[in-house]
Enzyme design. Structure first.
Site, PDB file in Angstrom:
ATOM      1  N   ASP A  82       0.830  -1.201   0.000  1.00  0.00           N
ATOM      2  CA  ASP A  82       0.000   0.000   0.000  1.00  0.00           C
ATOM      3  C   ASP A  82       0.871   1.260   0.000  1.00  0.00           C
ATOM      4  OD1 ASP A  82      -2.383   1.416  -0.031  1.00  0.00           O
ATOM      5  OD2 ASP A  82      -3.252   0.337   1.664  1.00  0.00           O
ATOM      6  N   ASP A 103     -10.397   1.764  -3.556  1.00  0.00           N
ATOM      7  CA  ASP A 103     -10.837   1.380  -2.217  1.00  0.00           C
ATOM      8  C   ASP A 103     -12.352   1.276  -2.132  1.00  0.00           C
ATOM      9  OD1 ASP A 103      -8.342   1.130  -1.096  1.00  0.00           O
ATOM     10  OD2 ASP A 103      -8.285   3.145  -0.246  1.00  0.00           O
TER      11      ASP A 103
END
Length: 731
Positions: A467, A531
């Site tokens: 990430d 997301d």
């Protein structure tokens, strides 16, 4: 000196290198066929621009590197200086080497290994070398035309002088013919990536700059120019992609003098690239693609090229369950074991432990940088969970964010100087974190050693969800701008980690889809598109991410009934159909769902596994439907024996019954059986009774010509419902 004609797939590239300066791109686009030798000079002469009144006394010729010394008044190909001098160049051609195994167009001389690597087998390559002794500069241009018809261009600039030379801009550009009068690109934000926008191509420059220190949620994956009204299945199109994970620029420019260009490169800060004597700067690769068959034709070239790469994932892409939206930071071994049990029951093949496993990480305000297992939460370490997951035959994956650090961490307290920053102050915090300066040798070594240790100390970590949750703001290194050095350091880190751990797969996640580009994908195995797991939002996000990437590189998960990010509610069928067309997975706490839901979920996972060879190997097609409330897309096997299509209703329509949906990509001469796939429920929420052919058990059998031209009438679905159709050749 010479005229070069390269041909691959349905693409031709013609270069005129007869003059003393840099070569001119005469043609980049549709295949011209095997031109007789005498036709090439005639083609070049026929395309030379005339002398323009009230202008230069000789034609202004656009070369591989636009120069003001040649009369170019648009955006410069090269901008730089040496203490205010050598700000303008007049490069003269030294050599042009052609490596064309199919065409015998020259001898392979000094073609760089990097150029060979990205071109792949069967590629044709041209290497142009030029110099400007007066400015103390040398230029190398590397051009590759891959077997799929994908063109790449890279410039390399060397400082031959005895004093430093600052590079402010070095941008490859390619000409586009006058028939391209419309532009399409993409923008976006967190949880709404890849939003298309299109408009007429006006005079002047349409400039898309990314200043995030990462690719960016608003990055245009492709900047497309095309003939009026081009769509997914029609129109002639040209497009470019800037393959760089830091600050970058992509530009379309039309000049009143008639030239039109597409280009892209790195966006450099003042003083960021200062070449010492003998040093060289290489631009990011500019990927360029042409299609005579609309946007789907562009995707076909790109997907074919990506699938031919040696590093492209080869085995079946494992169905993945990521635990983030199931447990968040609430890590408990027994609860996670139970979740793994449920995952195995529904057919999951990879189980990923997300954020919260390392020291002090009970929320997002602390712990980043301290990459040791938290003994308070995991007194026996991660191995008991890893062993439990692997006992079910599933792979184990782990979330990391190695480029970041929380100020509330042992690492930051010990090394506050290891943060990208301007002299004397820290950048503003973002998600309570700063960015580690990986161009700092000690910081780089620390991160590499800790990641390496986590992988070595645990038996069975096969996957990292990597990430990157903030922009690089005021990102300074050693008192100078640091985005370029940081981006290169991240590439080295990924390369070294994978060299130490062969077989390790890595996902590029960056607040969702903020680092999606073809350079990060030379080092990673998939991207997390967003997301947002809301199926309605994902339809558009995945549709446009797929313009660049094939389905197997795009993470597409079934989220919970109520979306975490939008709070919109969808039934399982709509969520499952949306997630089917990608690297499939689940982002949902399935430990508490009903037995009925588990059975249905398992059926959708089983269907994906059955269709996976088609979905991850076939040709992507998208339907140009006149009703904006209807979206349809599919994947067709390359031998056109098998296909699957999804028809989704986004909203209500002005018409009560939507128009028939065409099924493109099939063989017109073959007959096909069309029906919903067995084993999963069909949508039950219909405004009207289903069409007769759909209500029949046997579906309908029609020719590929009829299905592609007329199509089939689909039911009037309620909004946010989807119908899946499987198409099988019957003769």
């Amino acid at each position: 000196m010479t005229i070069v004609h390269l041909r691959r797939a349905r693409t031709s590239l013609v270069l005129d290198a007869r003059g003393p300066g840099l070569p001119r791109v005469v043609h980049w686009g549709a295949d011209l066929g095997p031109l007789p030798a005498g036709d090439l000079p005639a083609l070049v002469d026929a395309t030379l621009p005339p002398v323009v009144p009230s202008s230069f006394d000789a034609p202004t010729v656009l070369s591989l590197l636009p120069e003001t010394s040649a009369g170019w008044s648009g955006r410069p190909g090269l901008a730089g200086h040496r203490d205010g001098r050598d700000w303008s160049t007049a490069f003269r051609l030294d050599t042009i080497d052609v490596d064309d195994p199919r065409g015998g167009g020259g001898e392979a001389v000094r073609v760089s290994e990097d150029a060979r690597d990205h071109g792949g087998a069967g590629a044709a390559r041209v290497t142009v070398r030029a110099a400007d002794p007066g400015a103390g500069l040398s230029l190398t241009v590397e051009i590759t035309l891959s077997a799929s018809g994908l063109l790449t261009v890279r410039h390399r600039l060397r400082n031959d002088g005895d004093r430093p030379y600052e590079v402010r801009e070095l941008t490859p550009v390619l000409p586009v013919p006058a028939v391209a009068t419309e532009l399409l690109d993409l923008t976006g934000r967190w949880c709404r990536e890849r939003a298309p926008q299109r408009h007429p191509w006006p005079m002047g420059a349409w400039v898309r700059e990314g200043r995030h220190g990462r690719t960016g949620h608003d990055a245009t994956l492709l900047l497309v120019a095309g003939t009026p009204g081009f769509g997914f299945g029609h129109g002639e199109t040209w497009a470019v992609h800037t393959a760089w994970s830091g600050d970058h620029v992509t530009v379309a420019e039309r000049r009143p003098t008639g030239e039109a260009t597409l280009g892209g490169g790195e966006l450099l800060a003042p003083g960021e690239i200062l070449l010492g004597p003998g040093e060289e700067y290489a631009t990011p690769l500019l990927y360029a693609v042409h299609s005579a068959d609309g946007l789907d034709g562009l995707s076909d070239v790109l997907h074919t090229h990506l699938r031919a790469r040696p590093e492209h994932p080869r085995g079946p892409r494992p169905v993945t369950l990521n635990v983030w939206e199931a447990v968040y930071f609430d890590h408990d071994l027994d609860r996670l074991k139970g979740l793994a049990d449920r995952a195995a029951e529904v057919g999951v093949e990879r189980f990923v432990l997300d954020d919260g496993w390392f020291r002090g990480r009970r929320h997002d305000r602390a712990g980043l940088g301290d990459w040791w297992v938290d003994d308070d939460v995991w007194p026996d370490g991660l191995q008991p969970l890893i062993d439990h997951v692997r006992k079910h035959g599933m792979q184990f994956g782990l979330w990391v964010e190695p480029e970041m650090v929380n100020p509330d961490s042992d690492l930051f307290r010990a090394h506050p100087d290891w943060v990208l920053q301007a002299p004397g102050r820290l950048p503003p915090e973002w998600r309570h974190q700063q960015v580690l300066d990986l161009a700092h040798p000690d910081a780089y070594a620390h991160v590499l050693d800790r990641l390496d240790a986590v992988l070595r100390e645990h038996d069975g970590i096969a996957y990292l969800k990597w990430d990157h949750n903030r922009d690089l703001t005021e990102a300074g290194h050693a008192g100078r701008p640091g985005v370029h050095a940081q981006t290169r350091a991240v590439y080295r880190l990924l390369d070294e980690l994978r060299a130490r751990h062969p077989g390790l797969e890595i996902e590029s996640c960056s607040s969702g889809g903020a680092r999606v580009d073809l350079e990060i994908l030379r080092r990673t195995d998939r991207v997390w598109a967003s997301d947002c797991n809301d199926a309605l939002e994902r339809l558009s996000i995945q549709r446009w991410t797929g313009l660049l990437l094939p389905p197997e590189l795009i993470g597409t998960h079934i989220g919970p009934e109520r979306s975490h990010t939008t709070h919109r509610v969808h039934d399982l069928g709509f969520r499952a159909v949306t997630a089917l067309f990608g690297h499939h997975g689940i982002e949902w706490d399935i430990s508490g769902i009903s037995a009925t839901e588990r059975i249905e979920l398992a059926a959708w996972v089983a269907l994906h596994k059955r269709l996976r060879p088609l979905l991850h190997g076939g040709r992507v097609v998208r339907v140009d439907h006149p009703d904006p409330a209807v979206q349809a897309h599919g994947v067709v096997a390359h031998d056109r024996s098998h296909a699957v299509y999804a028809v989704s209703r986004l909203a209500t329509s002005a018409a009560q019954v939507p128009g028939a949906v065409r099924l493109p990509g099939l063989d017109p001469s073959r007959r096909y059986l069309v029906r919903p796939p067995a084993g999963v429920p069909e949508p039950a929420l219909l405004e009207l009774a289903p069409p007769a052919w759909l209500a029949a058990d046997g579906g309908v059998t029609l020719s590929g010509a009829v299905l592609g031209v007329v199509g089939v009438q689909v039911p009037a679905l309620h909004p946010e419902q989807a119908l899946l159709l499987e198409v099988t050749a019957v003769d």
